[in-house]
Design an enzyme around this catalytic site. Structure first.
Site, mmCIF file in Angstrom:
data_model
loop_
_atom_site.group_PDB
_atom_site.id
_atom_site.type_symbol
_atom_site.label_atom_id
_atom_site.label_comp_id
_atom_site.label_asym_id
_atom_site.label_seq_id
_atom_site.Cartn_x
_atom_site.Cartn_y
_atom_site.Cartn_z
ATOM 1 C CD GLU A 11 -43.903 50.207 -35.379
ATOM 2 O OE1 GLU A 11 -44.375 49.061 -35.284
ATOM 3 O OE2 GLU A 11 -43.293 50.598 -36.389
ATOM 4 C CE LYS A 20 -42.728 49.494 -43.193
ATOM 5 N NZ LYS A 20 -41.294 49.656 -42.864
#
Ligand code: PGA
Ligand code: ZN
Length: 433
Positions: free
Chosen positions: A210, A344
């Protein structure tokens, strides 16, 4: 009404180079495209993505999911109204027939659901965030939505970095600014201060999945100390202009056979109670305002205990615990187990389910945090989703790697050209009432 004319899907590669599903939906001369993200530290209770198995891409291919779109979902949805997102999603869920969407594959289902959403906003002649705000916005935000406070990854560990410390993300929340531009400036300063430290120590500034740095560290406390120093070095006041957050992702070092949390970097294992004590200590010792997945995904007792101890000023944020699921969210609120929920879309499996979780969270005084996955593409839909729904917070990753920046840059674009409300910590569980 605008009928869906065509649905196409194909396999592309995500930010880890792994195959994923991209879908295009056409209606009324408009074409919306959505690309499905993928997690690495997935929860057991998530909607289930479909992978081919076999040798190709070591089993990670998604040609079966692509075929599910073209052979089964496309004939079902072609001819339907692209504006009827709820009806569309319900019909695909019914076609799948499983709660986890494992038959067609949650990646197939979300691909169509997300592409239909994008096409609908194009048919409506609206930027996506404004279309979402108009269709699904909540009271208190206007039809331009609200920009989210970002939580920005700086140091990575766990399954996203391998070989480092067990905690998956150490993040900063630059809550002292009331613009995305300002928030990013603060986080950038902090990230650069960490980078300078790395270079001074002779480490290479390589980044994890990330975009966070993954330096060799002596332990968890050193990561917190490094970040507090970096905030100060960058000229900001820890806890006032910029606070810390963690994603512990504890499921991944919880051993359900022994019922202990195994922390190799500390050379010991913890009972659920002792691990909760450790998390409480972090919140006392450091300006830590948000702890995600501090305990394993089914350790409801541990979550309830921890929420009772720190949940007034600190976000106890459920990711693997809640998996963007309304029922698990309700259970957590009833049990007093969490006061914030990660959202999500691919954990949920449809746009409708993700929107419903944000609405339920806001109804029940739980702070929703719209989140990317560790495997992403430059699809920036979640930036619009966070703004349009007025979710309050967003978690995208670090200020590195184009799949992360695509979303930050979309927020900057919305801020520059739109008129949403500014980011505000009052939308977060740790903020003032
Ligand atoms: P994942 O990580 O996408 O690998 O699940 C993100 C998170 O845990 O928040
Ligand atoms: Zn997480």
């Amino acid at each position: 009404m605008s009928r869906i004319d065509d649905v196409t899907a194909w396999e592309v590669l995500d930010s880890r180079g792994n195959p994923t599903v991209r879908v295009a939906v056409e209606s009324g001369g408009e074409r919306g495209v959505f690309t499905v993200p993928a997690g690495a530290s997935t929860g057991t209770h998530e909607a289930v993505e479909r992978r081919d198995g076999g040798d190709r891409y070591r089993g990670r291919g998604v040609t079966d999911a692509v075929a599910a779109v073209t052979d089964e979902i496309a004939p079902l949805v072609e001819g339907r109204d692209v504006f009827d997102q709820r009806g569309l999603d319900a019909a695909i869920e019914e076609l799948d027939g499983t709660r986890s969407l494992s038959r067609l594959g949650a990646n197939a289902v979300l691909g169509v659901s997300g592409a239909a959403l994008r096409t609908a906003s194009a048919c409506a002649g609206q930027p996506l965030y404004r279309y979402l705000a108009t269709e699904y916005g909540v009271d208190g935000t206007d039809e331009e939505g609200r920009l989210p406070v970002p939580m920005i990854n700086v140091i990575s560990g766990g399954l996203h970095a391998r070989g480092g410390i067990e905690i998956q993300d150490f993040l900063v929340i630059p809550h002292g600014r009331d613009s995305i531009r300002g928030c990013l400036e603060v986080a950038w300063d902090v990230r650069q201060a960490v980078r300078d430290w790395l270079l001074d120590e002779g480490h290479r500034p390589l980044v994890a999945d990330e975009g966070g740095f993954a330096p060799p560290l002596d332990g968890i406390d050193e990561a917190f100390e490094l970040l507090v120093d970096a905030i100060e070095t960058a000229g900001h006041v820890p806890g006032e202009e910029c606070s810390l957050a963690v994603d512990v992702a504890a499921t991944h070092f919880y051993d359900s056979a022994t019922e202990r949390y195994e922390i190799e970097s500390l050379g010991r294992s913890f009972t659920p109670e002792a691990f909760g004590d450790l998390v409480v200590r972090w919140t006392e010792a450091f300006p830590l305002v948000s702890v995600e997945d501090p305990l394993a995904e089914d350790d409801w007792t541990g979550w309830r205990r921890l929420r009772g101890r720190i949940g007034d000023g600190v976000q106890v944020l459920g990711d693997d615990l809640l998996v963007t699921d309304v029922d698990r969210l309700d259970r957590a609120v009833d049990a007093g187990a969490a006061n914030a929920v990660l959202v999500k879309p691919n954990q949920a499996g449809t746009v409708t389910r993700a929107v419903d979780v944000v609405h339920r969270a806001l109804d029940r005084d739980v702070a929703p945090v719209v989140s990317a996955r560790s495997g992403e593409t430059c699809d920036a839909t979640i930036a619009d989703l966070a703004v349009g729904l007025g979710a309050g917070q967003i978690k995208i990753g670090s200020l590195a790697r184009s799949e992360r920046l695509a979303k930050y840059n979309r927020l900057l674009e919305i801020e520059r050209f739109g008129d949403p409300e500014p980011p505000s910590v009052s939308a977060a569980a740790f903020g003032p009432e």
